[in-house]
Write a protein that holds these residues in place. Structure first.
Motif, PDB file in Angstrom:
ATOM      1  N   ASP A 212     -18.624  -1.675 -36.700  1.00  0.00           N
ATOM      2  CA  ASP A 212     -18.161  -0.551 -35.896  1.00  0.00           C
ATOM      3  C   ASP A 212     -17.398  -1.117 -34.707  1.00  0.00           C
ATOM      4  OD1 ASP A 212     -17.727   1.746 -34.495  1.00  0.00           O
ATOM      5  OD2 ASP A 212     -19.834   2.221 -34.117  1.00  0.00           O
ATOM      6  N   ALA A 213     -16.067  -1.014 -34.752  1.00  0.00           N
ATOM      7  CA  ALA A 213     -15.218  -1.554 -33.685  1.00  0.00           C
ATOM      8  C   ALA A 213     -14.106  -0.558 -33.393  1.00  0.00           C
ATOM      9  CB  ALA A 213     -14.629  -2.909 -34.095  1.00  0.00           C
ATOM     10  N   PRO A 214     -14.130   0.121 -32.256  1.00  0.00           N
ATOM     11  CA  PRO A 214     -13.101   1.117 -31.946  1.00  0.00           C
ATOM     12  C   PRO A 214     -11.718   0.522 -31.702  1.00  0.00           C
ATOM     13  CG  PRO A 214     -14.556   0.772 -30.065  1.00  0.00           C
ATOM     14  CD  PRO A 214     -15.162   0.041 -31.210  1.00  0.00           C
ATOM     15  N   ALA A 215     -11.635  -0.749 -31.378  1.00  0.00           N
ATOM     16  CA  ALA A 215     -10.331  -1.364 -31.103  1.00  0.00           C
ATOM     17  C   ALA A 215     -10.153  -2.605 -31.979  1.00  0.00           C
ATOM     18  CB  ALA A 215     -10.221  -1.743 -29.624  1.00  0.00           C
ATOM     19  N   GLN A 216      -8.889  -2.973 -32.172  1.00  0.00           N
ATOM     20  CA  GLN A 216      -8.577  -4.127 -33.023  1.00  0.00           C
ATOM     21  C   GLN A 216      -7.364  -4.861 -32.483  1.00  0.00           C
ATOM     22  OE1 GLN A 216      -8.638  -3.731 -37.432  1.00  0.00           O
ATOM     23  NE2 GLN A 216      -6.482  -4.362 -37.365  1.00  0.00           N
ATOM     24  N   ILE A 217      -7.377  -6.191 -32.610  1.00  0.00           N
ATOM     25  CA  ILE A 217      -6.228  -7.028 -32.256  1.00  0.00           C
ATOM     26  C   ILE A 217      -6.062  -8.053 -33.358  1.00  0.00           C
ATOM     27  CG2 ILE A 217      -7.626  -8.664 -30.909  1.00  0.00           C
ATOM     28  CD1 ILE A 217      -5.242  -8.946 -28.996  1.00  0.00           C
ATOM     29  N   SER A 218      -4.826  -8.428 -33.660  1.00  0.00           N
ATOM     30  CA  SER A 218      -4.595  -9.350 -34.782  1.00  0.00           C
ATOM     31  C   SER A 218      -3.722 -10.523 -34.366  1.00  0.00           C
ATOM     32  CB  SER A 218      -3.947  -8.609 -35.955  1.00  0.00           C
ATOM     33  OG  SER A 218      -2.644  -8.173 -35.612  1.00  0.00           O
ATOM     34  N   PHE A 219      -3.887 -11.619 -35.124  1.00  0.00           N
ATOM     35  CA  PHE A 219      -3.128 -12.851 -34.898  1.00  0.00           C
ATOM     36  C   PHE A 219      -2.768 -13.452 -36.257  1.00  0.00           C
ATOM     37  CE2 PHE A 219      -5.760 -12.337 -31.137  1.00  0.00           C
ATOM     38  CZ  PHE A 219      -4.856 -12.556 -30.109  1.00  0.00           C
ATOM     39  N   PRO A 220      -1.684 -14.276 -36.320  1.00  0.00           N
ATOM     40  CA  PRO A 220      -1.243 -14.813 -37.611  1.00  0.00           C
ATOM     41  C   PRO A 220      -1.972 -16.074 -38.061  1.00  0.00           C
ATOM     42  CG  PRO A 220       0.320 -15.421 -35.904  1.00  0.00           C
ATOM     43  CD  PRO A 220      -0.693 -14.517 -35.251  1.00  0.00           C
ATOM     44  N   HIS A 221      -2.796 -16.684 -37.198  1.00  0.00           N
ATOM     45  CA  HIS A 221      -3.492 -17.913 -37.565  1.00  0.00           C
ATOM     46  C   HIS A 221      -4.950 -17.827 -37.144  1.00  0.00           C
ATOM     47  CE1 HIS A 221       0.175 -20.023 -38.703  1.00  0.00           C
ATOM     48  NE2 HIS A 221       0.726 -19.599 -37.581  1.00  0.00           N
ATOM     49  N   THR A 222      -5.817 -18.463 -37.936  1.00  0.00           N
ATOM     50  CA  THR A 222      -7.243 -18.446 -37.634  1.00  0.00           C
ATOM     51  C   THR A 222      -7.539 -19.089 -36.293  1.00  0.00           C
ATOM     52  OG1 THR A 222      -7.841 -18.461 -39.973  1.00  0.00           O
ATOM     53  CG2 THR A 222      -9.521 -19.202 -38.424  1.00  0.00           C
ATOM     54  N   HIS A 223      -6.837 -20.192 -35.974  1.00  0.00           N
ATOM     55  CA  HIS A 223      -7.154 -20.854 -34.708  1.00  0.00           C
ATOM     56  C   HIS A 223      -6.809 -19.964 -33.513  1.00  0.00           C
ATOM     57  CE1 HIS A 223      -2.883 -22.061 -35.100  1.00  0.00           C
ATOM     58  NE2 HIS A 223      -2.880 -22.123 -33.790  1.00  0.00           N
ATOM     59  N   LEU A 224      -5.817 -19.073 -33.670  1.00  0.00           N
ATOM     60  CA  LEU A 224      -5.516 -18.122 -32.601  1.00  0.00           C
ATOM     61  C   LEU A 224      -6.606 -17.054 -32.515  1.00  0.00           C
ATOM     62  CD1 LEU A 224      -1.664 -17.641 -33.097  1.00  0.00           C
ATOM     63  CD2 LEU A 224      -2.844 -19.080 -31.419  1.00  0.00           C
ATOM     64  N   CYS A 225      -7.111 -16.641 -33.669  1.00  0.00           N
ATOM     65  CA  CYS A 225      -8.232 -15.692 -33.671  1.00  0.00           C
ATOM     66  C   CYS A 225      -9.438 -16.299 -32.957  1.00  0.00           C
ATOM     67  CB  CYS A 225      -8.604 -15.312 -35.102  1.00  0.00           C
ATOM     68  SG  CYS A 225      -7.326 -14.394 -36.000  1.00  0.00           S
ATOM     69  N   LEU A 226      -9.716 -17.562 -33.243  1.00  0.00           N
ATOM     70  CA  LEU A 226     -10.861 -18.216 -32.606  1.00  0.00           C
ATOM     71  C   LEU A 226     -10.645 -18.376 -31.110  1.00  0.00           C
ATOM     72  CD1 LEU A 226     -11.660 -20.945 -35.297  1.00  0.00           C
ATOM     73  CD2 LEU A 226     -13.030 -18.929 -34.738  1.00  0.00           C
ATOM     74  N   GLN A 227      -9.429 -18.729 -30.709  1.00  0.00           N
ATOM     75  CA  GLN A 227      -9.156 -18.873 -29.280  1.00  0.00           C
ATOM     76  C   GLN A 227      -9.275 -17.537 -28.558  1.00  0.00           C
ATOM     77  OE1 GLN A 227      -8.738 -21.785 -27.458  1.00  0.00           O
ATOM     78  NE2 GLN A 227      -9.542 -22.480 -29.428  1.00  0.00           N
ATOM     79  N   ALA A 228      -8.861 -16.462 -29.244  1.00  0.00           N
ATOM     80  CA  ALA A 228      -9.011 -15.136 -28.644  1.00  0.00           C
ATOM     81  C   ALA A 228     -10.494 -14.793 -28.473  1.00  0.00           C
ATOM     82  CB  ALA A 228      -8.321 -14.092 -29.515  1.00  0.00           C
ATOM     83  N   ALA A 229     -11.314 -15.185 -29.465  1.00  0.00           N
ATOM     84  CA  ALA A 229     -12.753 -14.947 -29.346  1.00  0.00           C
ATOM     85  C   ALA A 229     -13.339 -15.771 -28.214  1.00  0.00           C
ATOM     86  CB  ALA A 229     -13.439 -15.280 -30.670  1.00  0.00           C
ATOM     87  N   VAL A 230     -12.924 -17.024 -28.085  1.00  0.00           N
ATOM     88  CA  VAL A 230     -13.400 -17.874 -26.987  1.00  0.00           C
ATOM     89  C   VAL A 230     -13.043 -17.250 -25.644  1.00  0.00           C
ATOM     90  CG1 VAL A 230     -13.057 -20.102 -25.835  1.00  0.00           C
ATOM     91  CG2 VAL A 230     -13.364 -20.019 -28.319  1.00  0.00           C
ATOM     92  N   ALA A 231     -11.883 -16.627 -25.580  1.00  0.00           N
ATOM     93  CA  ALA A 231     -11.426 -16.015 -24.329  1.00  0.00           C
ATOM     94  C   ALA A 231     -12.110 -14.679 -24.051  1.00  0.00           C
ATOM     95  CB  ALA A 231      -9.917 -15.826 -24.373  1.00  0.00           C
ATOM     96  N   GLY A 232     -13.003 -14.253 -24.952  1.00  0.00           N
ATOM     97  CA  GLY A 232     -13.732 -13.012 -24.712  1.00  0.00           C
ATOM     98  C   GLY A 232     -12.971 -11.759 -25.084  1.00  0.00           C
ATOM     99  N   MET A 233     -11.971 -11.883 -25.976  1.00  0.00           N
ATOM    100  CA  MET A 233     -11.153 -10.732 -26.334  1.00  0.00           C
ATOM    101  C   MET A 233     -11.763  -9.893 -27.449  1.00  0.00           C
ATOM    102  SD  MET A 233      -7.349 -12.461 -26.191  1.00  0.00           S
ATOM    103  CE  MET A 233      -6.546 -10.898 -26.529  1.00  0.00           C
ATOM    104  N   GLY A 234     -12.795 -10.390 -28.096  1.00  0.00           N
ATOM    105  CA  GLY A 234     -13.400  -9.637 -29.183  1.00  0.00           C
ATOM    106  C   GLY A 234     -14.212 -10.529 -30.088  1.00  0.00           C
ATOM    107  N   VAL A 235     -14.516 -10.024 -31.295  1.00  0.00           N
ATOM    108  CA  VAL A 235     -15.303 -10.760 -32.288  1.00  0.00           C
ATOM    109  C   VAL A 235     -14.392 -11.092 -33.462  1.00  0.00           C
ATOM    110  CG1 VAL A 235     -17.310 -10.710 -33.808  1.00  0.00           C
ATOM    111  CG2 VAL A 235     -17.409  -9.580 -31.589  1.00  0.00           C
ATOM    112  N   ALA A 236     -14.355 -12.358 -33.858  1.00  0.00           N
ATOM    113  CA  ALA A 236     -13.543 -12.802 -34.985  1.00  0.00           C
ATOM    114  C   ALA A 236     -14.456 -13.181 -36.139  1.00  0.00           C
ATOM    115  CB  ALA A 236     -12.682 -14.004 -34.580  1.00  0.00           C
ATOM    116  N   VAL A 237     -13.937 -13.077 -37.344  1.00  0.00           N
ATOM    117  CA  VAL A 237     -14.664 -13.574 -38.502  1.00  0.00           C
ATOM    118  C   VAL A 237     -13.943 -14.837 -38.964  1.00  0.00           C
ATOM    119  CG1 VAL A 237     -13.379 -12.204 -40.211  1.00  0.00           C
ATOM    120  CG2 VAL A 237     -15.694 -12.991 -40.735  1.00  0.00           C
TER     121      VAL A 237
END
Length: 293
Positions: A212-237
């Motif tokens: 259940d996630a009301p908002a979503q953000i996307s990136f073209p590479h997994t390492h960018l997804c992970l960096q976004a998660a490290v920065a507290g922007m959300g939860v990545a799989v």
């Protein structure tokens, strides 16, 4: 200190004349003039301080000193020729071209490659780091390494060689607000990979947890997804191996465990080229390395 060597420029002429018994034939083989070869022999005779040939009819024959030197020079030329041929062969051997995602290359493969180079120094690798979408369009790679082959043509999927298990799970920065209750994981924002967005749905089905996630953000590479998660922007799989460094350092935490994806990591060989011995060596090593984590 190295022993004194004879004039090296003259040795090729000397060896050719000693082997062929004729200045003319030696000049023809070496692409030199008769006079140039004769001058080289004369320079070597002066440097040695003794004649090295006897004239026999219209040709030349090494004397005792010449035969001794000719044997040593012949062995040295043979060794040098073999060593140089090996250097040229390795330098000109086609590299094994590996296509994989930039995230997999930087996050896992490249840090493990020194072990491969130590075990198989004769195999030259050329990495093509790209996105999941571009990998589907790559037609030159000897091997495409990937975990999600669902978007590839059926004939490519049929040729895929399974390498190891893959485990995916949600990760977030420590303290990121989330709630797990009644079979659902509730988060403020989900981080999605542009080209493998199905990873969330697959993880949800395998783990039994809905998202259940009301908002979503996307990136073209997994390492960018992970960096976004490290920065507290959300939860990545993410795949466990790619998140390991951040998990070990405490930059990320696994918020609901990891679920094994049935297809796992695989390699898709080139459509027309047969699998080379070098490719098989790399696949065997990669499967063992992935199995070790």
């Amino acid at each position: 200190m190295r022993p004194r060597l004879p004039p090296l420029a003259a040795l090729r002429a000397f060896e050719a004349v000693a082997r062929l018994g004729s200045v003319s034939r030696a000049a023809e083989e070496l692409g030199r003039t008769h006079g140039a070869v004769s001058k080289q022999l004369q320079a070597l005779r002066v440097d040695a301080g003794a004649p090295l040939f006897d004239k026999v009819g219209t040709g030349l024959q090494p004397n005792a000193a010449g035969r001794q030197l000719a044997q040593a020079v012949g062995r040295a030329f043979d060794d040098l020729g073999q060593a140089y041929a090996e250097v040229v062969r390795e330098a000109r051997a086609p590299a094994l071209r590996i296509a994989c995602s930039a995230s997999f290359a930087m996050g896992w493969l490249v840090p493990h490659l020194p072990r491969f180079s130590e075990l198989h120094p004769q195999v030259r690798l050329q990495l093509s780091m790209t996105s999941a979408r571009e990998m589907r369009e790559d037609r030159d790679a000897d091997l495409v390494i990937l975990w999600d082959r669902s978007a590839h043509p059926p004939e490519d999927q049929a040729r895929a060689i399974r390498l190891a298990d893959a485990q995916f799970g949600p990760v977030a920065a420590p303290g990121y607000p989330l709630e797990r209750r009644d079979g659902a994981l509730r988060v403020e924002q989900r981080i999605v990979h542009d080209h493998t967005a199905g990873a969330w749905a697959l993880w949800s089905r395998l783990s039994g947890l809905s998202l259940d996630a009301p908002a979503q953000i996307s990136f073209p590479h997994t390492h960018l997804c992970l960096q976004a998660a490290v920065a507290g922007m959300g939860v990545a799989v993410a795949e466990r191996r790619l998140a390991n460094a951040d998990l070990a350092a405490g930059r990320l935490v696994a918020v609901a465990g990891f679920a094994p994806f049935a297809d796992g990591f695989a390699a898709i060989p080139h459509r027309t080229r047969p699998l080379s011995p070098q490719a098989q060596v790399f696949l065997d090593w990669l499967a063992a390395e992935l199995d070790g984590g």
